[in-house]
Write an enzyme that holds these catalytic residues in place. Structure first.
Site, PDB file in Angstrom:
ATOM      1  N   LYS A  50       0.845  -1.205   0.000  1.00 49.51           N
ATOM      2  CA  LYS A  50       0.000   0.000   0.000  1.00 49.51           C
ATOM      3  C   LYS A  50       0.874   1.245   0.000  1.00 49.51           C
ATOM      4  CE  LYS A  50      -3.764  -2.400   2.328  1.00 49.51           C
ATOM      5  NZ  LYS A  50      -4.498  -2.705   3.539  1.00 49.51           N
ATOM      6  N   GLN A  94      -4.352  -1.058   9.778  1.00 52.88           N
ATOM      7  CA  GLN A  94      -4.262  -2.384   9.167  1.00 52.88           C
ATOM      8  C   GLN A  94      -4.842  -3.446  10.108  1.00 52.88           C
ATOM      9  OE1 GLN A  94      -3.226  -3.137   6.021  1.00 52.88           O
ATOM     10  NE2 GLN A  94      -3.737  -5.273   6.413  1.00 52.88           N
ATOM     11  N   ASP A 117     -10.373   3.490   4.304  1.00 51.72           N
ATOM     12  CA  ASP A 117     -10.836   2.103   4.157  1.00 51.72           C
ATOM     13  C   ASP A 117     -12.369   2.037   4.125  1.00 51.72           C
ATOM     14  OD1 ASP A 117      -9.000   0.122   3.718  1.00 51.72           O
ATOM     15  OD2 ASP A 117      -8.563  -0.250   5.840  1.00 51.72           O
TER      16      ASP A 117
END
Ligand code: NAD
Length: 276
Positions: A50, A94, A117
């Site tokens: 990422k 994460q 997200d």
């Protein structure tokens, strides 16, 4: 005749290119804070990818790596600081987190306008109500694939297998937003094959290797396989690709289908979050 094989790598590349072009036009680059807790090798690899792709698109890498024994309070304080930091336009926590931490409380703490997200309750509410907001990356990537291959969504019978907060549920809502007629199947669905067999667009996110076989697919349907499983025979999806490709009209492979789209849509969300 075999199905069109949907090339997720190519679509993802073009999304990344467009994001990079738009980032270059901004007065100040977006800043993404990826937050990694502990040393789980799979999570570390995801975060590395990422960060790399963000940097390549001109997004500032404001990564934070915290020890695996960080307390709920300390991690909450880190999120609060990132929320308040004007250089940080996007925050990604994460998952999974170590077991002693409460992920829902921590995700819920992220400023919804920095929630790249798309997983905070506010982002989920915005999606449910069809108002502006950041949408979860994997299901948005699926919509991007459908658009890239000009699959008609409006009025289509769309069946989503799976109802997770991460994929299935937001996927169904995104399809509804695009005026599909949506059915959600899950582990208690009585006749899964019959429901799937009605789908013009079949999206499978069940987490069960090769659950969907050719006989559950309507001839000519578009089949999007979100599943990903490491097996002795290599990576496999939730769809039995080798048989399904002879019935479907278009189908995503695993790997090279939905997978590459997830990070591409993260870049897109990071750009969007920097442009309120
Ligand atoms: P999950 O385990 O949270 O949810 C699975 C869902 O499938 C549940 O709602 C369950 O009810 C349903 N289900 C399980 N077994 C079923 C069955 N036999 N019949 C019908 N429904 C069934 O999983 P998830 O997080 O939604 O992920 C699903 C899959 O997608 C996994 O393989 C995961 O690795 C993969 N995934 C891929 C990406 C990507 O970027 N490609 C991103 C997220 C998830």
């Amino acid at each position: 005749m075999g199905a069109t094989v949907i090339d997720g790598r190519e679509v993802a590349r073009s999304v990344r290119e467009r994001v990079a072009e738009e980032v270059a036009r901004l007065a100040a680059p977006p800043g993404l804070a990826t937050v990694l807790v502990g040393d789980d090798p799979a999570s570390a690899l995801y975060v590395r990818n990422k960060r790399k792709q963000c940097t390549q698109a001109g997004i500032r890498d404001l990564h934070q790596h915290l020890p695996g024994d960080v307390s709920q309070e300390s991690l909450s304080a880190v999120i609060d600081e990132l929320n308040a930091d004007h250089d940080v336009t996007g925050i990604l926590l994460q998952l999974p987190l170590p077991r002693h931490l409460d992920p829902a409380a921590l995700i819920g703490r992220i400023d919804p306008d920095k929630d790249v997200d798309g997983l905070t309750p506010i982002s989920a509410g915005r999606l449910a109500q069809g108002t502006n907001g950041l949408r979860p990356c994997t299901p948005s990537g699926v919509i991007e694939l459908l658009d890239a291959y000009q699959v008609p969504v409006e009025g289509a019978e769309a069946v989503v297998v799976g109802r997770s907060e991460l994929v299935g549920k937001p996927q169904a809502q995104l399809l509804l937003e695009r005026n599909a007629t949506v059915t959600i199947c899950h582990s208690r669905t009585r006749d899964l094959d019959a429901a799937c067999g009605r789908a013009d667009i079949l999206i499978v996110a069940a987490g069960v290797p090769e659950l969907i076989r050719a006989d559950a697919i309507k001839p000519g349907a578009t089949v999007i396989d979100v599943g990903i499983h490491r097996t002795d025979d290599g990576l496999r999806g939730d769809v039995h690709f080798e048989t399904a490709r002879h019935v479907a009209g278009a189908i995503t492979p695993v790997p090279g289908g939905v997978g590459p789209m997830t990070i591409a849509m993260l870049l897109r969300n990071t750009l969007a979050a920097a442009q309120p």
